[in-house]
Write a protein that holds these residues in place. Structure first.
Motif, PDB file in Angstrom:
ATOM      1  N   ARG A   1       0.775  -1.299   0.067  1.00  9.48           N
ATOM      2  CA  ARG A   1       0.017  -0.104   0.163  1.00  9.48           C
ATOM      3  C   ARG A   1       0.774   1.422   0.005  1.00  9.48           C
ATOM      4  NH1 ARG A   1      -4.504   0.511   4.600  1.00  9.48           N
ATOM      5  NH2 ARG A   1      -5.287  -1.271   3.210  1.00  9.48           N
ATOM      6  N   LEU A   2       0.478   2.416  -0.816  1.00 15.83           N
ATOM      7  CA  LEU A   2       1.336   3.548  -1.062  1.00 15.83           C
ATOM      8  C   LEU A   2       0.432   4.470  -0.011  1.00 15.83           C
ATOM      9  CD1 LEU A   2       2.389   3.694  -4.670  1.00 15.83           C
ATOM     10  CD2 LEU A   2       3.898   3.626  -2.554  1.00 15.83           C
ATOM     11  N   ILE A   3      -1.066   4.655  -0.362  1.00 19.38           N
ATOM     12  CA  ILE A   3      -1.742   5.659   0.202  1.00 19.38           C
ATOM     13  C   ILE A   3      -1.740   5.500   1.798  1.00 19.38           C
ATOM     14  CG2 ILE A   3      -3.848   6.932   0.261  1.00 19.38           C
ATOM     15  CD1 ILE A   3      -2.135   7.158  -2.435  1.00 19.38           C
ATOM     16  N   ASP A   4      -1.384   6.664   2.402  1.00 19.64           N
ATOM     17  CA  ASP A   4      -1.702   6.875   4.120  1.00 19.64           C
ATOM     18  C   ASP A   4      -3.099   7.062   4.387  1.00 19.64           C
ATOM     19  OD1 ASP A   4      -1.679   7.023   6.838  1.00 19.64           O
ATOM     20  OD2 ASP A   4       0.203   8.301   6.693  1.00 19.64           O
ATOM     21  N   HIS A   5      -3.973   6.005   4.448  1.00 13.86           N
ATOM     22  CA  HIS A   5      -5.519   6.415   4.382  1.00 13.86           C
ATOM     23  C   HIS A   5      -5.701   6.882   5.725  1.00 13.86           C
ATOM     24  CE1 HIS A   5      -5.489   3.398   1.129  1.00 13.86           C
ATOM     25  NE2 HIS A   5      -6.833   3.831   0.807  1.00 13.86           N
ATOM     26  N   ASP A   6      -5.062   6.485   6.884  1.00 12.44           N
ATOM     27  CA  ASP A   6      -5.138   7.170   8.177  1.00 12.44           C
ATOM     28  C   ASP A   6      -5.057   8.960   8.126  1.00 12.44           C
ATOM     29  OD1 ASP A   6      -6.133   4.980   9.192  1.00 12.44           O
ATOM     30  OD2 ASP A   6      -4.023   4.497  10.089  1.00 12.44           O
ATOM     31  N   MET A   7      -4.023   9.215   7.651  1.00 12.24           N
ATOM     32  CA  MET A   7      -3.485  10.395   7.428  1.00 12.24           C
ATOM     33  C   MET A   7      -4.377  11.220   6.490  1.00 12.24           C
ATOM     34  SD  MET A   7      -1.415  12.756   9.140  1.00 12.24           S
ATOM     35  CE  MET A   7      -0.084  11.550   9.393  1.00 12.24           C
ATOM     36  N   LEU A   8      -4.882  10.566   5.429  1.00  5.55           N
ATOM     37  CA  LEU A   8      -5.858  11.294   4.288  1.00  5.55           C
ATOM     38  C   LEU A   8      -6.936  11.434   4.981  1.00  5.55           C
ATOM     39  CD1 LEU A   8      -5.770  12.188   1.363  1.00  5.55           C
ATOM     40  CD2 LEU A   8      -6.568   9.736   0.748  1.00  5.55           C
ATOM     41  N   ARG A   9      -7.585  10.575   5.869  1.00  4.41           N
ATOM     42  CA  ARG A   9      -9.114  10.884   6.157  1.00  4.41           C
ATOM     43  C   ARG A   9      -8.789  11.927   7.517  1.00  4.41           C
ATOM     44  NH1 ARG A   9      -9.132   4.957   6.365  1.00  4.41           N
ATOM     45  NH2 ARG A   9      -8.394   5.178   8.677  1.00  4.41           N
ATOM     46  N   GLN A  10      -7.707  11.928   8.065  1.00  2.21           N
ATOM     47  CA  GLN A  10      -7.609  13.148   9.038  1.00  2.21           C
ATOM     48  C   GLN A  10      -7.424  14.443   8.500  1.00  2.21           C
ATOM     49  OE1 GLN A  10      -4.288  12.519  11.722  1.00  2.21           O
ATOM     50  NE2 GLN A  10      -3.843  14.850  11.846  1.00  2.21           N
ATOM     51  N   PHE A  11      -6.848  14.775   7.220  1.00  5.87           N
ATOM     52  CA  PHE A  11      -6.638  15.935   6.514  1.00  5.87           C
ATOM     53  C   PHE A  11      -7.884  16.126   5.748  1.00  5.87           C
ATOM     54  CE2 PHE A  11      -1.898  14.930   6.316  1.00  5.87           C
ATOM     55  CZ  PHE A  11      -1.405  15.845   7.435  1.00  5.87           C
ATOM     56  N   LEU A  12      -8.695  15.152   5.353  1.00  6.87           N
ATOM     57  CA  LEU A  12      -9.609  15.600   4.408  1.00  6.87           C
ATOM     58  C   LEU A  12     -11.189  15.627   5.425  1.00  6.87           C
ATOM     59  CD1 LEU A  12      -9.077  13.434   1.606  1.00  6.87           C
ATOM     60  CD2 LEU A  12      -8.922  16.069   1.693  1.00  6.87           C
ATOM     61  N   ASN A  13     -10.729  15.459   6.806  1.00  9.81           N
ATOM     62  CA  ASN A  13     -12.056  15.599   7.719  1.00  9.81           C
ATOM     63  C   ASN A  13     -13.058  14.445   7.533  1.00  9.81           C
ATOM     64  OD1 ASN A  13     -10.977  17.945   8.929  1.00  9.81           O
ATOM     65  ND2 ASN A  13     -11.603  19.156   7.557  1.00  9.81           N
ATOM     66  N   THR A  14     -12.766  13.031   7.164  1.00 17.25           N
ATOM     67  CA  THR A  14     -13.662  12.340   6.941  1.00 17.25           C
ATOM     68  C   THR A  14     -13.589  11.067   8.080  1.00 17.25           C
ATOM     69  OG1 THR A  14     -11.963  10.951   5.445  1.00 17.25           O
ATOM     70  CG2 THR A  14     -13.731  12.324   4.457  1.00 17.25           C
ATOM     71  N   GLU A  15     -14.609  10.606   8.532  1.00 17.52           N
ATOM     72  CA  GLU A  15     -14.620   9.700   9.621  1.00 17.52           C
ATOM     73  C   GLU A  15     -13.975   8.270   9.383  1.00 17.52           C
ATOM     74  OE1 GLU A  15     -18.675   9.613  11.463  1.00 17.52           O
ATOM     75  OE2 GLU A  15     -18.488  11.570  11.929  1.00 17.52           O
ATOM     76  N   ASP A  16     -14.483   7.759   8.343  1.00 10.43           N
ATOM     77  CA  ASP A  16     -14.079   6.333   7.974  1.00 10.43           C
ATOM     78  C   ASP A  16     -13.794   6.366   6.301  1.00 10.43           C
ATOM     79  OD1 ASP A  16     -16.797   6.058   6.758  1.00 10.43           O
ATOM     80  OD2 ASP A  16     -17.537   5.634   8.678  1.00 10.43           O
ATOM     81  N   GLN A  17     -13.477   4.960   6.037  1.00  8.13           N
ATOM     82  CA  GLN A  17     -12.978   4.521   4.579  1.00  8.13           C
ATOM     83  C   GLN A  17     -14.141   4.837   3.859  1.00  8.13           C
ATOM     84  OE1 GLN A  17     -10.197   4.188   3.567  1.00  8.13           O
ATOM     85  NE2 GLN A  17     -10.752   3.966   1.401  1.00  8.13           N
ATOM     86  N   ASP A  18     -15.584   4.407   4.303  1.00 10.82           N
ATOM     87  CA  ASP A  18     -16.623   4.517   3.340  1.00 10.82           C
ATOM     88  C   ASP A  18     -16.977   5.868   3.003  1.00 10.82           C
ATOM     89  OD1 ASP A  18     -16.862   1.715   3.233  1.00 10.82           O
ATOM     90  OD2 ASP A  18     -18.400   1.573   5.014  1.00 10.82           O
ATOM     91  N   GLU A  19     -16.792   6.782   3.711  1.00 13.41           N
ATOM     92  CA  GLU A  19     -17.048   8.378   3.649  1.00 13.41           C
ATOM     93  C   GLU A  19     -16.018   8.729   2.720  1.00 13.41           C
ATOM     94  OE1 GLU A  19     -17.477  12.596   6.295  1.00 13.41           O
ATOM     95  OE2 GLU A  19     -17.099  10.704   7.123  1.00 13.41           O
ATOM     96  N   LEU A  20     -14.688   8.391   3.083  1.00 12.26           N
ATOM     97  CA  LEU A  20     -13.737   8.889   2.107  1.00 12.26           C
ATOM     98  C   LEU A  20     -13.861   8.334   0.715  1.00 12.26           C
ATOM     99  CD1 LEU A  20     -10.683  10.017   1.734  1.00 12.26           C
ATOM    100  CD2 LEU A  20      -9.803   7.677   2.086  1.00 12.26           C
ATOM    101  N   VAL A  21     -14.145   7.302   0.581  1.00 12.25           N
ATOM    102  CA  VAL A  21     -14.699   6.512  -0.885  1.00 12.25           C
ATOM    103  C   VAL A  21     -15.642   7.338  -1.408  1.00 12.25           C
ATOM    104  CG1 VAL A  21     -15.175   4.696  -2.223  1.00 12.25           C
ATOM    105  CG2 VAL A  21     -13.376   4.541  -0.270  1.00 12.25           C
ATOM    106  N   LYS A  22     -16.682   7.526  -0.748  1.00 15.71           N
ATOM    107  CA  LYS A  22     -17.915   8.186  -1.202  1.00 15.71           C
ATOM    108  C   LYS A  22     -17.918   9.512  -1.479  1.00 15.71           C
ATOM    109  CE  LYS A  22     -22.999   8.833  -0.330  1.00 15.71           C
ATOM    110  NZ  LYS A  22     -23.930   8.789   0.906  1.00 15.71           N
ATOM    111  N   THR A  23     -17.060  10.280  -0.761  1.00 11.18           N
ATOM    112  CA  THR A  23     -16.831  11.667  -0.891  1.00 11.18           C
ATOM    113  C   THR A  23     -15.849  11.907  -2.301  1.00 11.18           C
ATOM    114  OG1 THR A  23     -17.126  12.194   1.353  1.00 11.18           O
ATOM    115  CG2 THR A  23     -16.123  13.974   0.090  1.00 11.18           C
ATOM    116  N   HIS A  24     -15.020  11.366  -2.125  1.00 16.66           N
ATOM    117  CA  HIS A  24     -13.989  11.099  -3.379  1.00 16.66           C
ATOM    118  C   HIS A  24     -14.627  10.967  -4.498  1.00 16.66           C
ATOM    119  CE1 HIS A  24     -10.185   9.131  -5.478  1.00 16.66           C
ATOM    120  NE2 HIS A  24     -10.112  10.315  -5.531  1.00 16.66           N
ATOM    121  N   GLN A  25     -15.269   9.816  -4.687  1.00 16.47           N
ATOM    122  CA  GLN A  25     -16.072   9.777  -5.857  1.00 16.47           C
ATOM    123  C   GLN A  25     -16.945  10.722  -6.215  1.00 16.47           C
ATOM    124  OE1 GLN A  25     -15.517   6.579  -8.027  1.00 16.47           O
ATOM    125  NE2 GLN A  25     -16.354   8.512  -9.221  1.00 16.47           N
ATOM    126  N   GLY A  26     -17.656  11.566  -5.382  1.00 18.68           N
ATOM    127  CA  GLY A  26     -18.468  12.531  -5.527  1.00 18.68           C
ATOM    128  C   GLY A  26     -17.818  13.633  -5.994  1.00 18.68           C
TER     129      GLY A  26
END
Length: 266
Positions: free
Chosen positions: A152-177
């Motif tokens: 894995r390359l992407i630091d998902h924990d740090m990414l969620r923190q910087f993007l103010n998303t609570e969990d992976q599902d929210e990150l994926v959904k918001t990203h796709q949006g």
């Protein structure tokens, strides 16, 4: 081999843009793009760099990173990946001379980071090579949408923190949006993400100016068409000069609180 002295202000999110010398298509073969990604993975493990997004094209690379875990992670990573790939390519092709041109932009977390993330994802869509970022293999879009269990390359924990998303599902959904909303129209190039020294709120850009101190002379804060501001070079423009002059463009980052480093261009 020419050496360019670089500096950067630690503790920020950085959007790094690497362009092949004279915009040559030195990464047109998949083996070189794959090798860059392989080297990035090795550098991440070695220097504990937080990678937030990336894309490798045929003549340039975008990389969004954070050095919040280790102050010298960014310069060491760039030196390792860019230097190693350039040396290998030149050796294989019996080529001499510079390989990379380089620019760094500090990005504020939250909405400004979202916009920069999508700007990177849609690079090959804007170029007309693909119609959706999922069609380009060499980018972070796939791993953000479907996290890997290994390598894995992407630091998902740090990414969620910087993007103010609570969990992976929210990150994926918001990203796709964000992607879908940009694809509704015709994605356009937002040059402030690759030509300015900082992008964010007025307070964020002012903080960068304060960090630059006297070296901020020749830069000015400019309001963006969308919400936010950029700190922009007004003397010479990135991309409008030869790559041998790129050192002067980032010179104002040479400040007392910065971390100096040397990057090797093969």
């Amino acid at each position: 081999m020419a050496r360019v002295h670089r500096h950067f202000v630690p503790g920020y999110i950085w959007h790094l843009t690497h362009r092949c010398h004279k915009r040559e298509f030195l990464l047109k073969f998949s083996r070189d793009r794959n090798r860059w990604i392989e080297l990035l993975f090795k550098a991440k493990k070695r220097y504990q760099l937080s990678i937030l997004n990336f894309i490798v094209t045929s003549n340039h690379i975008h990389l969004i990173v954070s050095d919040s875990t280790q102050a010298d992670a960014i310069p060491r990573t760039i030196q390792f990946v860019a230097g190693r790939l350039g040396q290998e390519y030149n050796r294989r092709k019996n080529r001499k001379g510079a390989f990379w041109g380089y620019h760094a932009t500090a990005i504020e977390s939250g909405e400004h980071l979202w916009r920069c993330m999508v700007y990177v994802d849609l690079n090959m869509v804007r170029a007309g090579v693909v119609t959706h970022p999922s069609e380009w293999k060499w980018g972070g879009f796939h791993e953000i949408q479907n996290p890997k269990t290994r390598y894995r390359l992407i630091d998902h924990d740090m990414l969620r923190q910087f993007l103010n998303t609570e969990d992976q599902d929210e990150l994926v959904k918001t990203h796709q949006g964000w992607i879908d909303s940009q694809l509704e129209g015709r994605p356009t190039r937002q040059e402030h993400f690759s030509k300015s020294l900082a992008v964010g709120s007025k307070a964020f850009v002012k903080n960068i100016c304060h960090a630059l101190k006297s070296q901020a002379i020749g830069r000015r804060m400019i309001e963006l068409p969308v919400e936010g501001y950029q700190l922009r070079e007004i003397i010479s423009k990135y991309g409008d000069v030869g790559y041998e002059n790129l050192g002067a463009l980032n010179l104002p980052l040479s400040i007392s609180i910065s971390i100096p480093w040397r990057q090797t261009f093969s």
